[in-house]
Every structure is written in C-alpha cells, then in structure tokens.
Write a protein that holds these residues in place. Structure first.
Motif, PDB file in Angstrom:
ATOM      1  N   ASP A 157      -4.036 -10.358   6.015  1.00  0.00           N
ATOM      2  CA  ASP A 157      -5.355 -11.014   5.927  1.00  0.00           C
ATOM      3  C   ASP A 157      -5.268 -11.876   4.636  1.00  0.00           C
ATOM      4  O   ASP A 157      -6.271 -12.864   4.495  1.00  0.00           O
ATOM      5  CB  ASP A 157      -6.499  -9.804   5.727  1.00  0.00           C
ATOM      6  CG  ASP A 157      -6.025  -9.328   4.747  1.00  0.00           C
ATOM      7  OD1 ASP A 157      -6.618  -9.104   3.533  1.00  0.00           O
ATOM      8  OD2 ASP A 157      -5.246  -8.131   4.775  1.00  0.00           O
ATOM      9  N   LYS A 175      -0.752  -6.671   5.050  1.00  0.00           N
ATOM     10  CA  LYS A 175      -1.798  -7.491   4.056  1.00  0.00           C
ATOM     11  C   LYS A 175      -1.760  -8.906   4.682  1.00  0.00           C
ATOM     12  O   LYS A 175      -1.789  -9.913   3.879  1.00  0.00           O
ATOM     13  CB  LYS A 175      -1.606  -7.554   2.525  1.00  0.00           C
ATOM     14  CG  LYS A 175      -1.347  -6.229   2.134  1.00  0.00           C
ATOM     15  CD  LYS A 175      -1.188  -6.244   0.408  1.00  0.00           C
ATOM     16  CE  LYS A 175      -0.755  -4.833  -0.016  1.00  0.00           C
ATOM     17  NZ  LYS A 175      -0.987  -4.960  -1.441  1.00  0.00           N
ATOM     18  N   SER A 229      -4.424  -3.741   7.270  1.00  0.00           N
ATOM     19  CA  SER A 229      -5.325  -2.621   7.315  1.00  0.00           C
ATOM     20  C   SER A 229      -6.764  -2.924   6.819  1.00  0.00           C
ATOM     21  O   SER A 229      -7.794  -2.224   7.377  1.00  0.00           O
ATOM     22  CB  SER A 229      -4.782  -1.494   6.158  1.00  0.00           C
ATOM     23  OG  SER A 229      -3.422  -1.317   6.471  1.00  0.00           O
ATOM     24  N   LYS A 230      -6.829  -3.839   6.280  1.00  0.00           N
ATOM     25  CA  LYS A 230      -8.253  -4.409   5.752  1.00  0.00           C
ATOM     26  C   LYS A 230      -9.236  -4.840   6.728  1.00  0.00           C
ATOM     27  O   LYS A 230     -10.243  -4.356   6.942  1.00  0.00           O
ATOM     28  CB  LYS A 230      -8.391  -5.437   4.477  1.00  0.00           C
ATOM     29  CG  LYS A 230      -9.583  -5.897   3.978  1.00  0.00           C
ATOM     30  CD  LYS A 230      -9.427  -6.805   2.748  1.00  0.00           C
ATOM     31  CE  LYS A 230     -10.838  -7.118   2.276  1.00  0.00           C
ATOM     32  NZ  LYS A 230     -10.634  -8.105   1.130  1.00  0.00           N
ATOM     33  N   TYR A 251      -7.869   0.550  -4.188  1.00  0.00           N
ATOM     34  CA  TYR A 251      -7.637   1.816  -3.759  1.00  0.00           C
ATOM     35  C   TYR A 251      -6.529   2.380  -4.965  1.00  0.00           C
ATOM     36  O   TYR A 251      -5.999   1.602  -5.523  1.00  0.00           O
ATOM     37  CB  TYR A 251      -6.477   1.749  -2.408  1.00  0.00           C
ATOM     38  CG  TYR A 251      -6.223   2.987  -2.141  1.00  0.00           C
ATOM     39  CD1 TYR A 251      -7.044   3.823  -1.074  1.00  0.00           C
ATOM     40  CD2 TYR A 251      -5.101   3.579  -2.206  1.00  0.00           C
ATOM     41  CE1 TYR A 251      -6.954   4.978  -0.549  1.00  0.00           C
ATOM     42  CE2 TYR A 251      -4.820   4.608  -1.894  1.00  0.00           C
ATOM     43  CZ  TYR A 251      -5.650   5.438  -0.894  1.00  0.00           C
ATOM     44  OH  TYR A 251      -5.283   6.704  -0.421  1.00  0.00           O
ATOM     45  N   GLY A 290       2.834  -0.020  -3.790  1.00  0.00           N
ATOM     46  CA  GLY A 290       1.683  -1.091  -3.513  1.00  0.00           C
ATOM     47  C   GLY A 290       1.674  -1.973  -2.359  1.00  0.00           C
ATOM     48  O   GLY A 290       0.904  -2.719  -2.237  1.00  0.00           O
ATOM     49  N   GLY A 334       1.053  -1.107   0.627  1.00  0.00           N
ATOM     50  CA  GLY A 334       0.156  -0.749   1.552  1.00  0.00           C
ATOM     51  C   GLY A 334       0.478   0.365   2.583  1.00  0.00           C
ATOM     52  O   GLY A 334      -0.199   0.179   3.600  1.00  0.00           O
ATOM     53  N   LYS A 335       1.407   1.176   2.279  1.00  0.00           N
ATOM     54  CA  LYS A 335       1.717   2.104   3.096  1.00  0.00           C
ATOM     55  C   LYS A 335       0.476   3.349   3.522  1.00  0.00           C
ATOM     56  O   LYS A 335       0.238   3.557   4.571  1.00  0.00           O
ATOM     57  CB  LYS A 335       2.880   2.891   2.613  1.00  0.00           C
ATOM     58  CG  LYS A 335       4.088   2.142   2.323  1.00  0.00           C
ATOM     59  CD  LYS A 335       5.318   2.967   1.841  1.00  0.00           C
ATOM     60  CE  LYS A 335       5.091   3.620   0.429  1.00  0.00           C
ATOM     61  NZ  LYS A 335       4.794   2.415  -0.408  1.00  0.00           N
ATOM     62  N   THR A 336      -0.037   3.700   2.324  1.00  0.00           N
ATOM     63  CA  THR A 336      -1.064   4.661   2.520  1.00  0.00           C
ATOM     64  C   THR A 336      -2.308   4.085   3.335  1.00  0.00           C
ATOM     65  O   THR A 336      -3.070   4.898   3.968  1.00  0.00           O
ATOM     66  CB  THR A 336      -1.469   5.171   1.040  1.00  0.00           C
ATOM     67  OG1 THR A 336      -0.540   5.649   0.291  1.00  0.00           O
ATOM     68  CG2 THR A 336      -2.478   6.360   1.046  1.00  0.00           C
ATOM     69  N   SER A 337      -2.579   2.655   2.882  1.00  0.00           N
ATOM     70  CA  SER A 337      -3.753   2.006   3.483  1.00  0.00           C
ATOM     71  C   SER A 337      -3.525   1.935   5.101  1.00  0.00           C
ATOM     72  O   SER A 337      -4.437   2.183   5.752  1.00  0.00           O
ATOM     73  CB  SER A 337      -3.977   0.737   2.746  1.00  0.00           C
ATOM     74  OG  SER A 337      -4.216   0.745   1.579  1.00  0.00           O
TER      75      SER A 337
HETATM   76  P1  GDP Z   1       1.109   2.194  -1.133  1.00  0.00           P
HETATM   77  O1  GDP Z   1       1.399   2.254  -2.636  1.00  0.00           O
HETATM   78  O2  GDP Z   1       2.295   1.362  -0.313  1.00  0.00           O
HETATM   79  O3  GDP Z   1       0.778   3.206  -0.617  1.00  0.00           O
HETATM   80  O4  GDP Z   1       0.161   0.913  -1.230  1.00  0.00           O
HETATM   81  P2  GDP Z   1      -1.447   1.140  -0.844  1.00  0.00           P
HETATM   82  O5  GDP Z   1      -2.036   1.712   0.425  1.00  0.00           O
HETATM   83  O6  GDP Z   1      -2.011   2.358  -2.042  1.00  0.00           O
HETATM   84  O7  GDP Z   1      -2.149  -0.222  -1.205  1.00  0.00           O
HETATM   85  C1  GDP Z   1      -1.921  -0.824  -2.230  1.00  0.00           C
HETATM   86  C2  GDP Z   1      -3.007  -1.716  -2.865  1.00  0.00           C
HETATM   87  O8  GDP Z   1      -3.198  -3.001  -1.550  1.00  0.00           O
HETATM   88  C3  GDP Z   1      -4.390  -1.453  -2.573  1.00  0.00           C
HETATM   89  O9  GDP Z   1      -5.420  -1.983  -3.618  1.00  0.00           O
HETATM   90  C4  GDP Z   1      -4.961  -1.623  -1.408  1.00  0.00           C
HETATM   91  O10 GDP Z   1      -6.451  -1.762  -1.306  1.00  0.00           O
HETATM   92  C5  GDP Z   1      -4.301  -3.055  -1.259  1.00  0.00           C
HETATM   93  N1  GDP Z   1      -4.049  -3.243   0.328  1.00  0.00           N
HETATM   94  C6  GDP Z   1      -3.590  -2.347   1.316  1.00  0.00           C
HETATM   95  N2  GDP Z   1      -3.546  -2.863   2.463  1.00  0.00           N
HETATM   96  C7  GDP Z   1      -4.115  -4.259   2.325  1.00  0.00           C
HETATM   97  C8  GDP Z   1      -4.292  -5.165   3.424  1.00  0.00           C
HETATM   98  O11 GDP Z   1      -4.160  -5.083   4.634  1.00  0.00           O
HETATM   99  N3  GDP Z   1      -5.243  -6.210   3.054  1.00  0.00           N
HETATM  100  C9  GDP Z   1      -5.290  -6.357   1.746  1.00  0.00           C
HETATM  101  N4  GDP Z   1      -6.218  -7.397   1.351  1.00  0.00           N
HETATM  102  N5  GDP Z   1      -5.325  -5.212   0.777  1.00  0.00           N
HETATM  103  C10 GDP Z   1      -4.456  -4.311   1.198  1.00  0.00           C
END
Ligand code: GDP
Ligand code: MG
Length: 173
Positions: free
Chosen positions: A124, A122, A152-153, A37, A18, A20-23
């Motif tokens: 932002d 994150k 990433s946003k 996401y 959660g 934000g790795k994939t994002s």
């Molecule tokens: P992972 O589990 O580490 O791969 O995380 P995800 O990329 O799936 O992101 C987890 C949640 O955080 C999702 O709901 C994304 O939309 C949110 N998210 C990821 N990056 C950002 C960011 O830069 N800004 C904001 N506001 N939300 C983000």
C-alpha cells in the motif's frame, strides 16, 4: 489415534525486523491491523485447520517473536518447518538485500525439500516503494518459488498468499 487431524504442518515466517511479519499473521488470522504497532511484540503461533482431499490439515504458523532482530532465529525453528515464508518490505532496500542471508540460513538449516514463498510486504505504501514488482518477481523466479506483494494494512493479497501456500505445502506433505 487421539488426534483430530491427519497432518500437522509448521509454516514459519522469516525476514528482517520491521518488515511486517507479525502484522501479516494478525491480518490473516484475526482480520485486523493496528498502527503504530510495537514491533517488539510478536505472537508465538496461530493455527488454521483446513480440509483438503478428505484429509484434515492442521497448519501452525509461527512468528519469530523478535529473535530476527539479532538474526538469532534458532536452527530448530528452521528444522521443524515444512514451509517458510520469507518476507521483505517493498519500501526497505536493506530488507530486500538481506534476503540473501535469510535464504542462506534456510539452505543451511532447513529440510532440503522445504517449501518457500516470497512476500513483498506493505504494497500500500506506493509512493515509498523502492523495490519494484518486477525485481521481486525476478528474485522469486530464480529460486523457483511463488511470490506475492501484500498489504496487511489494506488487506491486499493476504488471504491469497496464505491459501496458495497452504495448498502447496499441504499437497506435498
Ligand atoms: P515484524 O517486525 O516483521 O513483525 O513487523 P511488524 O508486523 O511488527 O510491522 C512493523 C511496522 O510496519 C509496524 O509499524 C506496522 O504497523 C507496519 N506495517 C506492517 N505491515 C504493513 C502494511 O501492510 N502496510 C503498512 N503501511 N504498514 C505496515
Ligand atoms: Mg514481529
């Protein structure tokens, strides 16, 4: 030789589920961000080919594809890595506290000379931020590794972080 590159380099992303790795991967490679996401969806890897100093570097950037939820990232994931991006979420204290555990795993399983970068994701979400920039910087400084806060946003510092890391890892390849 039948390969069209000089170096093939593995970069892996780790950090709590959660953060934000994939994002981050999708923002850098596809130029998009989708919200909300589904965090259970990951990508396997993305490829970037870059020419530096008259050599062709093929960077494979790997996502954990959900295994990090159980901290079940396999040893081979670490062992094959030339560079590791360790990611926390600036709005999530636990994700910062757990960096200790991720770093321990790197020390246990990765190559001794592996390159590491710290990312506070994150950026932002300013009003929800609980890990301030100085705290992230200090943590990175203690390890002697580069640090970026990214969004990433809003597409802040994403290119800078990847390009800095590609240069660093490529130079030492
Ligand atoms: P992972 O589990 O580490 O791969 O995380 P995800 O990329 O799936 O992101 C987890 C949640 O955080 C999702 O709901 C994304 O939309 C949110 N998210 C990821 N990056 C950002 C960011 O830069 N800004 C904001 N506001 N939300 C983000
Ligand atoms: Mg993911």
């Amino acid at each position: 030789m039948n390969s069209n590159y000089d170096y093939r380099i593995n970069i892996v992303l780790i950090g709590d589920s959660g953060v934000g790795k994939t994002s981050l991967l999708i923002r850098y490679f596809d130029g998009t961000f989708t919200e909300p996401y589904n965090t259970t969806i990951g990508v396997e890897f993305k490829i970037k080919t870059i020419e530096m100093n008259e050599k062709i570097y093929k960077f494979l950037v790997w996502d954990t594809a959900g295994a990090e939820r159980f901290r079940a990232v396999t040893r081979s994931y670490y062992r094959g890595a030339h560079g590791i991006m360790v990611i926390y979420d600036v709005t999530n204290q636990d994700s910062f506290d757990n960096l200790k555990i991720w770093i321990q795993q790197i020390q246990a399983f990765a190559n001794d000379n592996v390159n590491i970068m710290l990312i506070g994701a994150k950026s932002d979400l300013v009003s929800k931020k609980v890990i301030d920039t100085e705290t992230g910087e200090k943590f990175a400084e203690q390890l002697g590794i580069p640090f970026f806060e990214t969004s990433s946003k809003e597409n802040i510092n994403v290119n800078e972080a990847f390009e800095t890391f590609f240069k660093q890892v490529g130079t030492r390849a």
